[in-house]
Design an enzyme around this catalytic site. Sequence first.
Site, PDB file in Angstrom:
ATOM      1  N   ASP A 171       0.824  -1.216   0.000  1.00 43.91           N
ATOM      2  CA  ASP A 171       0.000   0.000   0.000  1.00 43.91           C
ATOM      3  C   ASP A 171       0.858   1.266   0.000  1.00 43.91           C
ATOM      4  OD1 ASP A 171      -2.430   1.362  -0.017  1.00 43.91           O
ATOM      5  OD2 ASP A 171      -3.291   0.174   1.593  1.00 43.91           O
ATOM      6  N   ASP A 226      -9.361   3.542  -4.013  1.00 42.64           N
ATOM      7  CA  ASP A 226     -10.124   2.378  -3.561  1.00 42.64           C
ATOM      8  C   ASP A 226     -11.535   2.347  -4.155  1.00 42.64           C
ATOM      9  OD1 ASP A 226      -7.956   1.799  -1.992  1.00 42.64           O
ATOM     10  OD2 ASP A 226      -9.061   1.737  -0.098  1.00 42.64           O
TER      11      ASP A 226
END
Length: 409
Positions: A171, A226
């Site tokens: 991430d 996202d």
Amino acid sequence: MAKSTRNCVRLTVILYVYAAAVTATVLPSDQIYDTSKYGILQLGNGLAQTPQMGWNSWNFFRCGIHETVIRETADALVTTGLAKLGYVYVNIDDCWSELVRNSEGDMVPDSKAFPSGIKALADYVHSKGLKIGIYSDAGLYTCQVRPGSLKHENDDATLFASWGIDYLKYDNCFNLGIDPKERYPLMRDALNATGRTIFYSLCEWGLDDPALWASKIGNSWRTTKDIKDTWESMTAIADINDKWAAYAGPGGWNDPDMLEVGNGGMTNQEYRSHFSIWALMKAPLIIGCDVRNMTAETYEILTNEEVISVNQDPLGVQGRKVYTYGPDGCYQIWAGPLSGERTVFVLWNRCSEAATITAKWDTMGLESSTNASHEYVSLCSTNSFSAKVEAHASEMFVLALAAAAASAA
Ligand SMILES: *[C@@H]1O[C@H](CO)[C@@H](O)[C@H](O)[C@H]1NC(C)=O
Ligand SMILES: *[C@@H]1O[C@H](CO)[C@@H](O)[C@H](O)[C@H]1NC(C)=O
Ligand SMILES: *[C@@H]1O[C@H](CO)[C@@H](O)[C@H](O)[C@H]1NC(C)=O
């Protein structure tokens, strides 16, 4: 084998071509299916020859994970038959670790949620014939403020490899503003140095256009922020991911984020469209629902073998949006070439009312001669195809040239 779900069906339309007029040909690829970046500079760890398939904990469980959920998910992937269809990665997302490293500087699994440790869990997942993935961050902390791997790449990669990890999602939180082109290769090299083959999934959110540089770094790279479990989010993300189609190929894939199918925020028609378009775009098919507790509709969508085979087609060219028309361009044709001289196309109705949508061969890279009207018989008497599509639904078809279909049979 053909599951006739209403919107994920594959219909193989054989185009009969008269011998004297075999003229249906694929246009030069740069005209519609630009593949000029296809296959360049791939990571070279041998993985991701087709888009990865599996499950990830985040979309449904968020931080509510523990070893029982992961074990039961592995069990469910096997008992439902999902594993057999290719969903083999069991990926643990954020929140698996303690808030701080131990005195040796190592990451430590959360002692309440993972009391048996990750190694034992990995052994269990492997015993089921599946693979296990874990999560870290190219920054000081993960997004849920667990330790990140920036400046700890070698130690963390070594630890993951010692546990038997097969996949790393990496991430982008707390990244100190350091260029991702500097941060992400560090973990690539660290993973490589372990000698264990580990799938490297970059989650840089598409901020620095990773399609342009990530193929020599990772096996897939997120092209968008996202996904949310809404129609608006899913369609917006599909459109962003579409822009980078020319950069995908065996070894490295554009990643428009994990599937929301089954999580309840969209209708089943919308989920069918989500799954069909992700499959056509050669997106990773990472299930994001609770596979221990799927509805029949969710199961039917996720197990559609024809749609999965489009995603896993060995040609590995990302399908794309080739034509739109109608109100605000909401009648859409998405298409892409498949192996065996086949073409897949999806009629996607993004309007709020049912409509008949027409795909013309020439908009999909199929050219017809002056004899076009004589070339096609059977279902296709002209050089186009129409079908009624419900609101927000999609219909997927595969076209095969008669000659190619005959030699494959
Ligand atoms: C390490 O990288 C080299 C060069 O790309 C590759 O040939 C090798 O398979 C990689 N090893 C692992 C374990 O990923
Ligand atoms: C299973 O899913 C349904 C909704 O589809 C939900 O109402 C139910 O609580 C779930 N059961 C478990 C055990 O999670
Ligand atoms: C059109 O098809 C006919 C037979 O079906 C053939 O005789 C003729 O040569 C074809 N014309 C062209 C331009 O291909």
